[in-house]
Design a protein around this motif. Structure first.
Motif, PDB file in Angstrom:
ATOM      1  N   UNK A  72       0.870  -1.164   0.000  1.00  0.00           N
ATOM      2  CA  UNK A  72       0.000   0.000   0.000  1.00  0.00           C
ATOM      3  C   UNK A  72       0.905   1.212   0.000  1.00  0.00           C
ATOM      4  N   UNK A  73       0.576   2.202  -0.812  1.00  0.00           N
ATOM      5  CA  UNK A  73       1.327   3.450  -0.795  1.00  0.00           C
ATOM      6  C   UNK A  73       2.431   3.523  -1.820  1.00  0.00           C
TER       7      UNK A  73
ATOM      8  N   UNK B 160      -5.577  -5.728  -4.185  1.00  0.00           N
ATOM      9  CA  UNK B 160      -6.263  -4.741  -3.359  1.00  0.00           C
ATOM     10  C   UNK B 160      -7.118  -5.437  -2.313  1.00  0.00           C
ATOM     11  N   UNK B 161      -7.264  -4.788  -1.183  1.00  0.00           N
ATOM     12  CA  UNK B 161      -8.164  -5.269  -0.139  1.00  0.00           C
ATOM     13  C   UNK B 161      -9.582  -4.811  -0.478  1.00  0.00           C
TER      14      UNK B 161
ATOM     15  N   UNK C 247      -5.006  -5.208 -11.536  1.00  0.00           N
ATOM     16  CA  UNK C 247      -5.340  -5.331 -10.118  1.00  0.00           C
ATOM     17  C   UNK C 247      -6.461  -6.333  -9.928  1.00  0.00           C
ATOM     18  N   UNK C 248      -6.494  -6.901  -8.730  1.00  0.00           N
ATOM     19  CA  UNK C 248      -7.534  -7.822  -8.326  1.00  0.00           C
ATOM     20  C   UNK C 248      -7.835  -7.519  -6.859  1.00  0.00           C
ATOM     21  N   UNK C 249      -9.104  -7.618  -6.494  1.00  0.00           N
ATOM     22  CA  UNK C 249      -9.495  -7.408  -5.108  1.00  0.00           C
ATOM     23  C   UNK C 249      -9.685  -8.767  -4.452  1.00  0.00           C
ATOM     24  N   UNK C 250      -8.953  -8.983  -3.355  1.00  0.00           N
ATOM     25  CA  UNK C 250      -9.032 -10.245  -2.619  1.00  0.00           C
ATOM     26  C   UNK C 250      -9.097  -9.970  -1.128  1.00  0.00           C
TER      27      UNK C 250
ATOM     28  N   UNK D 125     -10.647 -14.531   3.773  1.00  0.00           N
ATOM     29  CA  UNK D 125     -11.610 -15.481   3.222  1.00  0.00           C
ATOM     30  C   UNK D 125     -10.845 -16.680   2.657  1.00  0.00           C
ATOM     31  N   UNK D 126     -11.219 -17.890   3.052  1.00  0.00           N
ATOM     32  CA  UNK D 126     -10.482 -19.101   2.684  1.00  0.00           C
ATOM     33  C   UNK D 126     -10.357 -19.272   1.165  1.00  0.00           C
ATOM     34  N   UNK D 127     -11.452 -19.122   0.429  1.00  0.00           N
ATOM     35  CA  UNK D 127     -11.406 -19.313  -1.030  1.00  0.00           C
ATOM     36  C   UNK D 127     -10.574 -18.233  -1.712  1.00  0.00           C
ATOM     37  N   UNK D 128     -10.743 -16.988  -1.263  1.00  0.00           N
ATOM     38  CA  UNK D 128      -9.961 -15.910  -1.866  1.00  0.00           C
ATOM     39  C   UNK D 128      -8.495 -16.012  -1.481  1.00  0.00           C
ATOM     40  N   UNK D 129      -8.219 -16.525  -0.309  1.00  0.00           N
ATOM     41  CA  UNK D 129      -6.836 -16.729   0.108  1.00  0.00           C
ATOM     42  C   UNK D 129      -6.176 -17.779  -0.780  1.00  0.00           C
ATOM     43  N   UNK D 130      -6.942 -18.793  -1.180  1.00  0.00           N
ATOM     44  CA  UNK D 130      -6.395 -19.803  -2.078  1.00  0.00           C
ATOM     45  C   UNK D 130      -6.054 -19.190  -3.437  1.00  0.00           C
TER      46      UNK D 130
END
Length: 184
Positions: free
Chosen positions: A15-16, A37-38, A59-62, A66-71
Motif C-alpha cells: 500500500x502506498x 487490493x483489499x 489489479x484484483x481485489x481479494x 476469506x479461505x477461497x480468496x486466500x487460495x
C-alpha cells in the motif's frame, strides 16, 4: 520502452508509494505486475499520485481472510517470480504472509518486505510512513533552524520514500539475476 523484465511476474501486496514506485518501475520495464487490493480501500491509495504508481499494472481485489480468496492469492504466488509486501510484521505473521511462511510454501519466490522500522524490534509494528520514519530517524531535527521557530521541520521532499523504493527494486533485481545464474 525496454522490456528487459518481460516474463517476470510480480505480486504487489503493498500500500502506498514505496512499493508502488518499485513495482511501477518493474512494470515500466515489461514485468507483469498484479496489485492485490483489499476489499476496503486504504486511505494511502487515495492520494493524488496513486494513478502514477499504479500505471501499467493489473489489479484484483481479494480478502485474504476469506479461505477461497486466500487460495486464489496462494495460486497467484505459486505462479509469480516476486512478491512485494509492506504490511507490518504482526499483520504478516497473522496472515501467514511473513517470509518464513511464504518461503515454506513457495521456495521459488523472491520476497521483498519493505518496512520503515525493520521486521523485528520495538518499532517493527509502527507504520512506515515517511513522516514517522523521518521523525524517528532525526531527519526532521536536521532541518531545525530553517524556520523562525524552535524545533524540527518536516521536509516536503520524500527522500526516504524514493530511496527505499530504489533500494527495494535494486535488491529484487539482484535476486532475479542471482536466481537466473544459480537457480536458487
Amino acid at each position: 520502452m525496454s522490456e528487459v523484465l518481460k516474463g517476470v511476474r510480480v505480486i504487489d501486496l503493498t500500500r502506498g508509494p514505496v512499493g508502488g514506485l518499485a513495482t511501477m518501475i518493474m512494470a515500466d520495464f515489461g514485468a507483469e505486475v498484479l496489485v492485490v487490493d483489499e476489499p476496503k480501500p486504504h486511505a494511502i491509495d487515495q492520494i493524488a499520485s496513486t494513478p502514477m504508481w499504479r500505471r501499467g499494472k493489473r489489479s484484483v481485489t481479494l480478502d485474504t481472510k476469506d479461505r477461497e480468496q486466500r487460495q486464489v492469492l496462494e495460486d497467484l504466488l505459486g505462479g509469480a517470480d516476486v512478491c512485494f509486501v509492506n504490511w507490518r510484521s504482526q499483520a504478516l505473521e497473522a496472515h501467514s504472509l511473513d517470509f518464513a511462511s511464504v518461503q515454506a510454501r513457495h521456495p521459488h519466490l523472491i520476497y521483498c518486505h519493505i518496512s520503515g522500522f525493520g521486521s523485528h524490534g520495538p518499532k517493527a509494528n509502527y507504520a512506515g510512513y515517511e513522516h514517522l520514519v523521518a521523525a524517528a530517524s532525526g531527519r526532521m531535527q536536521a532541518f531545525a533552524g530553517i524556520c523562525d521557530r524552535e524545533g524540527p521541520v518536516y521536509s516536503a521532499l520524500q527522500v526516504g520514500t524514493h530511496a527505499t523504493a530504489q533500494s527495494a527494486l535494486s535488491g529484487v533485481l539482484a535476486a532475479l539475476l542471482a536466481r537466473d545464474a544459480s537457480g536458487a
